[in-house]
Design a protein around this motif. Structure first.
Motif, PDB file in Angstrom:
ATOM      1  N   PHE A  67       0.850  -1.190   0.000  1.00 17.07           N
ATOM      2  CA  PHE A  67       0.000   0.000   0.000  1.00 17.07           C
ATOM      3  C   PHE A  67       0.890   1.246   0.000  1.00 17.07           C
ATOM      4  CE2 PHE A  67       0.768  -1.430   4.317  1.00 17.07           C
ATOM      5  CZ  PHE A  67       1.222  -0.288   4.955  1.00 17.07           C
ATOM      6  N   GLU A  68       0.275   2.377  -0.248  1.00 18.04           N
ATOM      7  CA  GLU A  68       0.961   3.665  -0.162  1.00 18.04           C
ATOM      8  C   GLU A  68       0.873   4.157   1.280  1.00 18.04           C
ATOM      9  OE1 GLU A  68       2.515   4.991  -2.630  1.00 18.04           O
ATOM     10  OE2 GLU A  68       1.686   4.049  -4.405  1.00 18.04           O
ATOM     11  N   GLY A  69       2.007   4.365   1.924  1.00 15.27           N
ATOM     12  CA  GLY A  69       1.997   4.795   3.316  1.00 15.27           C
ATOM     13  C   GLY A  69       2.767   6.074   3.552  1.00 15.27           C
ATOM     14  N   MET A  70       2.589   6.629   4.731  1.00 20.20           N
ATOM     15  CA  MET A  70       3.366   7.790   5.147  1.00 20.20           C
ATOM     16  C   MET A  70       4.514   7.303   6.023  1.00 20.20           C
ATOM     17  SD  MET A  70       2.199  11.366   6.990  1.00 20.20           S
ATOM     18  CE  MET A  70       1.836  10.674   8.610  1.00 20.20           C
ATOM     19  N   VAL A  71       5.713   7.762   5.724  1.00 21.52           N
ATOM     20  CA  VAL A  71       6.910   7.352   6.444  1.00 21.52           C
ATOM     21  C   VAL A  71       7.539   8.583   7.084  1.00 21.52           C
ATOM     22  CG1 VAL A  71       9.114   6.151   6.279  1.00 21.52           C
ATOM     23  CG2 VAL A  71       7.272   5.583   4.690  1.00 21.52           C
ATOM     24  N   ARG A  72       7.904   8.455   8.338  1.00 19.67           N
ATOM     25  CA  ARG A  72       8.572   9.573   9.010  1.00 19.67           C
ATOM     26  C   ARG A  72       9.754   9.070   9.813  1.00 19.67           C
ATOM     27  NH1 ARG A  72       7.566  10.481  14.467  1.00 19.67           N
ATOM     28  NH2 ARG A  72       6.160   8.949  15.407  1.00 19.67           N
ATOM     29  N   ASN A  73      10.798   9.871   9.857  1.00 19.89           N
ATOM     30  CA  ASN A  73      11.950   9.593  10.702  1.00 19.89           C
ATOM     31  C   ASN A  73      11.547   9.915  12.140  1.00 19.89           C
ATOM     32  OD1 ASN A  73      14.378   9.990  12.264  1.00 19.89           O
ATOM     33  ND2 ASN A  73      15.514  10.010  10.331  1.00 19.89           N
ATOM     34  N   THR A  74      11.498   8.897  12.990  1.00 21.63           N
ATOM     35  CA  THR A  74      11.002   9.105  14.346  1.00 21.63           C
ATOM     36  C   THR A  74      11.957   9.910  15.216  1.00 21.63           C
ATOM     37  OG1 THR A  74      11.911   6.936  14.975  1.00 21.63           O
ATOM     38  CG2 THR A  74       9.589   7.019  14.304  1.00 21.63           C
ATOM     39  N   ASP A  75      13.209  10.053  14.785  1.00 26.13           N
ATOM     40  CA  ASP A  75      14.171  10.844  15.548  1.00 26.13           C
ATOM     41  C   ASP A  75      13.948  12.346  15.374  1.00 26.13           C
ATOM     42  OD1 ASP A  75      15.397   8.605  16.526  1.00 26.13           O
ATOM     43  OD2 ASP A  75      17.067   8.641  15.100  1.00 26.13           O
ATOM     44  N   TYR A  76      13.346  12.749  14.254  1.00 25.36           N
ATOM     45  CA  TYR A  76      13.285  14.171  13.934  1.00 25.36           C
ATOM     46  C   TYR A  76      11.874  14.707  13.683  1.00 25.36           C
ATOM     47  CZ  TYR A  76      18.291  13.482  13.204  1.00 25.36           C
ATOM     48  OH  TYR A  76      19.612  13.165  13.382  1.00 25.36           O
ATOM     49  N   THR A  77      10.870  13.868  13.797  1.00 26.11           N
ATOM     50  CA  THR A  77       9.512  14.338  13.515  1.00 26.11           C
ATOM     51  C   THR A  77       8.565  13.969  14.649  1.00 26.11           C
ATOM     52  OG1 THR A  77       8.906  12.290  12.364  1.00 26.11           O
ATOM     53  CG2 THR A  77       9.827  14.082  11.035  1.00 26.11           C
ATOM     54  N   LYS A  78       7.481  14.684  14.707  1.00 27.32           N
ATOM     55  CA  LYS A  78       6.442  14.397  15.699  1.00 27.32           C
ATOM     56  C   LYS A  78       5.466  13.373  15.136  1.00 27.32           C
ATOM     57  CE  LYS A  78       4.116  18.509  13.916  1.00 27.32           C
ATOM     58  NZ  LYS A  78       3.888  19.941  14.157  1.00 27.32           N
ATOM     59  N   ALA A  79       4.810  12.667  16.014  1.00 27.11           N
ATOM     60  CA  ALA A  79       3.817  11.688  15.586  1.00 27.11           C
ATOM     61  C   ALA A  79       2.620  12.396  14.977  1.00 27.11           C
ATOM     62  CB  ALA A  79       3.385  10.830  16.772  1.00 27.11           C
ATOM     63  N   SER A  80       2.023  11.765  13.988  1.00 24.83           N
ATOM     64  CA  SER A  80       0.838  12.335  13.345  1.00 24.83           C
ATOM     65  C   SER A  80       0.026  11.220  12.716  1.00 24.83           C
ATOM     66  CB  SER A  80       1.242  13.349  12.267  1.00 24.83           C
ATOM     67  OG  SER A  80       0.103  13.804  11.560  1.00 24.83           O
ATOM     68  N   ASP A  81      -1.295  11.370  12.738  1.00 25.95           N
ATOM     69  CA  ASP A  81      -2.163  10.391  12.077  1.00 25.95           C
ATOM     70  C   ASP A  81      -2.829  10.995  10.855  1.00 25.95           C
ATOM     71  OD1 ASP A  81      -3.983  12.117  13.190  1.00 25.95           O
ATOM     72  OD2 ASP A  81      -5.293  10.538  13.985  1.00 25.95           O
ATOM     73  N   SER A  82      -2.185  12.020  10.270  1.00 28.60           N
ATOM     74  CA  SER A  82      -2.751  12.700   9.108  1.00 28.60           C
ATOM     75  C   SER A  82      -1.684  12.972   8.055  1.00 28.60           C
ATOM     76  CB  SER A  82      -3.397  14.031   9.531  1.00 28.60           C
ATOM     77  OG  SER A  82      -3.804  14.778   8.406  1.00 28.60           O
ATOM     78  N   TRP A  83      -2.116  12.935   6.788  1.00 28.50           N
ATOM     79  CA  TRP A  83      -1.220  13.325   5.699  1.00 28.50           C
ATOM     80  C   TRP A  83      -0.806  14.790   5.817  1.00 28.50           C
ATOM     81  CZ3 TRP A  83       1.216   9.943   2.845  1.00 28.50           C
ATOM     82  CH2 TRP A  83       0.650   8.707   2.560  1.00 28.50           C
ATOM     83  N   GLU A  84      -1.437  15.508   6.702  1.00 28.71           N
ATOM     84  CA  GLU A  84      -1.096  16.915   6.916  1.00 28.71           C
ATOM     85  C   GLU A  84       0.375  17.082   7.277  1.00 28.71           C
ATOM     86  OE1 GLU A  84      -2.724  20.741   9.569  1.00 28.71           O
ATOM     87  OE2 GLU A  84      -3.542  18.725   9.888  1.00 28.71           O
ATOM     88  N   LEU A  85       0.967  16.038   7.857  1.00 34.42           N
ATOM     89  CA  LEU A  85       2.378  16.122   8.226  1.00 34.42           C
ATOM     90  C   LEU A  85       3.245  16.417   7.001  1.00 34.42           C
ATOM     91  CD1 LEU A  85       4.101  15.657  10.853  1.00 34.42           C
ATOM     92  CD2 LEU A  85       4.626  13.397   9.925  1.00 34.42           C
ATOM     93  N   MET A  86       2.810  15.960   5.833  1.00 38.52           N
ATOM     94  CA  MET A  86       3.565  16.212   4.599  1.00 38.52           C
ATOM     95  C   MET A  86       3.580  17.688   4.233  1.00 38.52           C
ATOM     96  SD  MET A  86       4.767  13.281   3.222  1.00 38.52           S
ATOM     97  CE  MET A  86       4.903  13.623   1.466  1.00 38.52           C
ATOM     98  N   PHE A  87       2.673  18.461   4.829  1.00 33.66           N
ATOM     99  CA  PHE A  87       2.562  19.881   4.487  1.00 33.66           C
ATOM    100  C   PHE A  87       2.851  20.781   5.689  1.00 33.66           C
ATOM    101  CE2 PHE A  87      -0.627  17.387   2.077  1.00 33.66           C
ATOM    102  CZ  PHE A  87      -0.023  17.456   0.830  1.00 33.66           C
ATOM    103  N   ASP A  88       3.381  20.213   6.744  1.00 35.05           N
ATOM    104  CA  ASP A  88       3.704  20.966   7.955  1.00 35.05           C
ATOM    105  C   ASP A  88       4.922  21.848   7.695  1.00 35.05           C
ATOM    106  OD1 ASP A  88       4.628  21.813  10.518  1.00 35.05           O
ATOM    107  OD2 ASP A  88       3.656  20.078  11.452  1.00 35.05           O
TER     108      ASP A  88
END
Length: 366
Positions: free
Chosen positions: A145-166
């Motif tokens: 599937f298409e997922g959202m990936v974040r580096n947990t060392d440098y980003t805050k947790a989020s349950d929204s694609w909005e993180l891509m536009f933060d």
């Protein structure tokens, strides 16, 4: 095993429990003799080299690989070759198989000729995505599937694609434009798979334009648009980006390797897909292909190796027991996130492809 299967309801139940240019055409050469070689077009990391070597020793059939990372390029090559293909087996994503079938590029499989067909996980033995008019057109391999990936060392947790536009991560995001455009449509409340827009081209265009304009408006968020799995992996490892849209396989592989990333399905949802090996119409070496399919399904170790190499979930039975706890965790998600997956449909593909291709070009040019 954590399986993604081609019907939404059964997919959710199963999963809750648990692509650059084609390589040089010269890699695939005319066969020396009928069925003494096997020409396969597939993705990097899909076929384990140990399996290839063993198959060649056991059968005397030489496997020749042509790599691809794009369904469109693979389709265009097959279409250009017409009735005299140089490829025996291609690797088609489920949401694109209707395009290959409409152009009469694939032939149905005689599953009685495929030894070990019963070693597929049962839901995949009659996968709807690969069945047309009662005929099966592929051997299910891997799903994702298409997922959202974040580096947990440098980003805050989020349950929204909005993180891509933060704005906090300005210049530190990346995505494949054509894939993320559909997700952006979903994020904005539109149908990114265009099923709702059958017979409604004006409505479809308006939805496409809204997502296009939104991505152009937030273009400064993007470090670089990427094309293939290895590219997004490298950007995450090098810390060139902190947040990405990615195929689940690429992200899961990083998790298996111990890299500090989290893969999630945001609350707005995402799209899923199934990969299969498919027999080309007029394939020059069909009997070799059937031997290959049977050998592929003979041992769950092969499926486990494919999971480890690709990061995608396997369609083969018995794979789960062969994976480590970390490997199982890398391809598992909470039930509430799994419920957010929508499998790509086969309807209205021409409209979708045309509008998305045009929007991608406009985003790049903006």
């Amino acid at each position: 095993m954590t399986f993604l299967i081609p019907t939404r309801r059964s997919t959710l139940k199963l999963m809750a429990s648990g692509a650059g240019l084609l390589a040089a055409p010269s890699i695939i050469r005319p066969a020396r003799a009928a069925d003494s070689v096997l020409n396969i077009t597939t993705y990097d990391k899909f076929l384990p080299q140990d399996f290839i070597d063993q198959f060649q020793r056991d059968t005397g059939i030489e496997i020749r690989i042509r790599l691809t990372d794009d369904q469109g390029k693979q389709y265009n090559l097959l279409a250009a070759e017409g009735a005299d293909p140089t490829t025996d087996i291609v690797t088609v994503a489920g949401h694109r198989i209707s395009q290959f079938l409409a152009s009469d590029l694939l032939q149905p499989l005689d599953t009685d000729k495929i030894a070990n067909w019963g070693n597929l996980a049962k839901p995949y033995q009659g996968a709807p995505q690969l069945t047309t008019d009662g005929k099966v057109y592929g051997v299910p391999l891997l799903a994702g599937f298409e997922g959202m990936v974040r580096n947990t060392d440098y980003t805050k947790a989020s349950d929204s694609w909005e993180l891509m536009f933060d704005p906090e991560y300005k210049g530190m995001t990346t995505y494949i434009i054509s894939d993320f455009l559909s997700i952006t449509m979903k994020y904005l409340g539109y149908d990114g798979d265009y099923v709702e827009y059958v017979g409604k081209p004006e409505e479809a265009q308006a939805a496409t334009n809204a997502a296009r304009d939104f991505l152009i408006e937030h273009k400064d968020m993007v470090r670089k648009y990427y094309d293939g799995a290895s590219e997004v992996q490298q950007m995450l490892v090098n810390e060139d980006v902190y947040v990405a849209q990615s195929w689940s396989g690429a992200a899961s592989k990083l998790i298996m390797d111990g890299f500090p990333v989290e893969l999630s399905i945001p609350k707005e949802g995402t799209y899923g897909f199934l990969y299969s090996f498919n027999l080309v119409k007029n394939a020059p070496n069909p009997e070799a292909a059937y031997k290959f399919f049977g050998a592929l399904l003979a041992n769950p170790d092969v499926g486990a190796a494919m999971v480890r190499q690709s990061g995608f979930a396997s369609a083969f039975a018995g794979v789960d027991a062969l994976l480590s706890d970390r490997e199982r965790a890398a391809i598992a998600l909470p039930e509430e996130q799994i419920a957010r997956i929508q499998f790509f449909a086969e309807v209205n593909r021409d409209m979708k492809n045309e509008m998305i291709d045009k929007a991608v070009a406009e985003i790049k040019a903006a």
